[in-house]
Scaffold this active site. Structure first.
Site, mmCIF file in Angstrom:
data_model
loop_
_atom_site.group_PDB
_atom_site.id
_atom_site.type_symbol
_atom_site.label_atom_id
_atom_site.label_comp_id
_atom_site.label_asym_id
_atom_site.label_seq_id
_atom_site.Cartn_x
_atom_site.Cartn_y
_atom_site.Cartn_z
ATOM 1 N N THR A 138 0.821 -1.205 0.000
ATOM 2 C CA THR A 138 0.000 0.000 0.000
ATOM 3 C C THR A 138 0.861 1.264 0.000
ATOM 4 O O THR A 138 1.900 1.329 0.657
ATOM 5 C CB THR A 138 -0.922 0.007 1.224
ATOM 6 O OG1 THR A 138 -1.766 -1.141 1.172
ATOM 7 C CG2 THR A 138 -1.776 1.259 1.274
ATOM 8 N N GLU A 139 0.407 2.281 -0.737
ATOM 9 C CA GLU A 139 1.101 3.568 -0.807
ATOM 10 C C GLU A 139 0.136 4.696 -0.446
ATOM 11 O O GLU A 139 -1.080 4.485 -0.415
ATOM 12 C CB GLU A 139 1.688 3.770 -2.204
ATOM 13 C CG GLU A 139 2.707 2.706 -2.576
ATOM 14 C CD GLU A 139 3.392 2.968 -3.903
ATOM 15 O OE1 GLU A 139 3.034 3.955 -4.580
ATOM 16 O OE2 GLU A 139 4.301 2.186 -4.249
ATOM 17 N N SER A 142 -2.172 4.935 -3.274
ATOM 18 C CA SER A 142 -2.467 3.668 -3.933
ATOM 19 C C SER A 142 -2.889 2.656 -2.888
ATOM 20 O O SER A 142 -2.067 1.958 -2.309
ATOM 21 C CB SER A 142 -1.231 3.166 -4.692
ATOM 22 O OG SER A 142 -1.470 1.911 -5.264
ATOM 23 N N CYS A 244 -0.698 -13.057 -1.994
ATOM 24 C CA CYS A 244 -0.289 -12.958 -0.587
ATOM 25 C C CYS A 244 -1.392 -12.321 0.248
ATOM 26 O O CYS A 244 -1.693 -12.764 1.365
ATOM 27 C CB CYS A 244 0.993 -12.139 -0.464
ATOM 28 S SG CYS A 244 2.428 -12.847 -1.284
ATOM 29 N N ARG A 274 -26.630 -6.776 34.843
ATOM 30 C CA ARG A 274 -27.021 -5.368 34.951
ATOM 31 C C ARG A 274 -28.526 -5.286 35.192
ATOM 32 O O ARG A 274 -29.325 -5.802 34.405
ATOM 33 C CB ARG A 274 -26.661 -4.627 33.661
ATOM 34 C CG ARG A 274 -27.199 -3.210 33.556
ATOM 35 C CD ARG A 274 -26.516 -2.256 34.512
ATOM 36 N NE ARG A 274 -26.854 -0.869 34.186
ATOM 37 C CZ ARG A 274 -26.404 0.161 34.870
ATOM 38 N NH1 ARG A 274 -25.594 -0.015 35.899
ATOM 39 N NH2 ARG A 274 -26.739 1.396 34.520
ATOM 40 N N GLU A 369 -6.757 -4.910 3.675
ATOM 41 C CA GLU A 369 -6.799 -6.173 2.924
ATOM 42 C C GLU A 369 -7.985 -6.212 1.965
ATOM 43 O O GLU A 369 -8.572 -7.258 1.729
ATOM 44 C CB GLU A 369 -6.854 -7.382 3.874
ATOM 45 C CG GLU A 369 -5.897 -7.348 5.041
ATOM 46 C CD GLU A 369 -4.455 -7.572 4.646
ATOM 47 O OE1 GLU A 369 -4.193 -7.748 3.446
ATOM 48 O OE2 GLU A 369 -3.604 -7.547 5.536
ATOM 49 N N PHE A 389 -13.603 -3.221 -12.217
ATOM 50 C CA PHE A 389 -12.474 -2.413 -11.754
ATOM 51 C C PHE A 389 -11.879 -1.557 -12.860
ATOM 52 O O PHE A 389 -11.525 -0.418 -12.642
ATOM 53 C CB PHE A 389 -11.381 -3.332 -11.176
ATOM 54 C CG PHE A 389 -11.796 -4.000 -9.900
ATOM 55 C CD1 PHE A 389 -11.929 -3.275 -8.722
ATOM 56 C CD2 PHE A 389 -12.073 -5.355 -9.866
ATOM 57 C CE1 PHE A 389 -12.294 -3.882 -7.542
ATOM 58 C CE2 PHE A 389 -12.447 -5.978 -8.686
ATOM 59 C CZ PHE A 389 -12.569 -5.253 -7.528
#
Length: 390
Positions: A138-139, A142, A244, A274, A369, A389
């Protein structure tokens, strides 16, 4: 006939073999003894104190890379790994993430795509917890679209030189080795990067309001020079990195079952003790309806995790199965945590009870993820044959 046990209403653990039950019980006992008494303080402090000490305890427990074979790994099976994730996340999502990033992402990438030399160098130490790893995909710009990454690796003679930034990297500031994904002239590739390399900098990300009992960092790569042997020989193309992630997502499918169970059991205990208007709040119809919905969600999520685990062990698990599990189980856990918080009333917002801590953590789990939207579109593509996408 005996009333079902609230902790496992459908006796799903009855579908496990003896070894799997023993692993679940061992990890649960470790979590209750070593983690649960401290996790609220760690969350409050926003970190894990002495992460290397804890890593060696996890290593001795055998949970790092426990589904992998060889190199000191336990080869315990996918369901056994899932059960360990369930018991760790029952305490806190950050602790399960600590284990799954080490075992599924960093170790998993080296185990699957690495050379024999890379495996021998890193995996035995990572299995014991004497070496820590992280996974840099991850960036800052991005996240859901890793194909747009800007980190680059260029050849300079026989060496590779890496430049770029990675963001939201669990264990990044304490790792000894980072699996870094970078764009090259021939496509995306993975690299094994010792964090002692000149030009490698990791800084812990402060002021998180979720997943606070964890260590999250940004990584900067400024002219990091690596030998040719640093490239993962089998990790060519973005699909390698995504495979991965699929392993880590599997751990989430199981882990959130633990978070949901923890919230449900806390709410059930609270509802029994309670009192308002002269009777336990669990005696009121509205509270019982909440508890009924919660036990449905916990057990449906547990069934989903177990089924996907068995599919994975048989080699029949498609990545869209994992998407279904992550999307559905995280949603279920979020519903359970929210209902548990409402049953606890004002007490539910304190760290004296686990429910709001789990609620906040699950906001991150729903995002990392693969976001909810990404997994929904993954299912859509599997159903229609058309990718939304690109």
């Amino acid at each position: 006939m005996k009333t079902p046990d609230a902790q496992d209403f459908l006796d799903l653990d009855g579908q496990l073999d003896d070894a799997e039950r023993d692993i679940a019980a061992t990890v649960r006992a470790f979590a209750a003894r070593r983690l649960a008494p401290h996790v609220a303080d760690w969350f409050d402090a926003g970190t894990i104190p002495a992460p290397r000490e804890l890593a060696q305890e996890f290593g001795a427990l055998g949970v790092f890379g426990m589904h992998l074979s060889g190199y000191g790994c336990a080869d315990a099976g996918d369901v056994a790994y899932g059960l360990a994730c369930r018991e760790l996340e029952a305490v806190d999502s950050g602790l399960r993430s600590f284990v799954s990033v080490q075992g599924s992402l960093a170790m998993g990438a080296i185990h699957r795509f690495g050379s024999e030399e890379q495996k021998q160098e890193w995996l035995p130490g990572m299995a014991t917890g004497s070496a820590l790893g992280c996974f840099g995909l991850t960036e800052p710009d991005s996240g859901s679209d890793p194909g747009s990454m800007r980190t680059r690796a260029r050849r300079d003679g026989s060496d590779w030189v890496l430049d770029g930034t990675k963001m939201w990297i669990t264990n990044g500031s304490v790792a000894d080795v980072a699996v870094i994904w970078a764009r090259t002239d021939s496509g995306v590739r993975g690299f094994v990067v010792p964090t002692s390399s000149p030009g490698f900098t990791a800084r812990e990300i402060p002021r998180k309001l979720s997943l606070r009992a964890s260590i999250t960092a940004s990584i900067t790569l400024d002219g990091v020079r690596l030998p040719a042997t640093a490239a993962l020989p089998g990790a060519e193309g973005l699909g390698a990195a995504l495979s991965c992630l699929n392993e880590a997502r599997f751990g989430i499918v199981w882990g959130v079952v633990g978070a949901a169970r923890s919230c449900f059991l806390a709410a059930l205990d609270y509802a029994k003790t309670r009192e308002q208007f002269g009777r336990p709040i669990g005696a009121f119809q509205l509270t019982q309806r909440k508890l009924a919905d919660m036990v449905l969600d916990v057990n449906h999520a547990g069934m989903t995790a177990l089924r996907i685990g068995r599919l994975k062990e048989s080699g029949a698990c498609h990545h869209s199965h994992i998407s279904l599990g992550k999307l559905g189980n995280v949603r279920a856990a979020q519903r359970v945590a929210s209902a548990a918080r409402s049953i606890h009333g004002a007490n539910g917002i304190t760290l004296d009870y686990p429910v709001l801590r789990h609620m906040l953590n699950l906001e991150t789990v729903a995002t990392y993820e693969g976001t909810e939207e990404v997994h929904a579109l993954s299912l859509g593509a599997a159903l229609t044959g058309h990718s939304a996408f690109r």
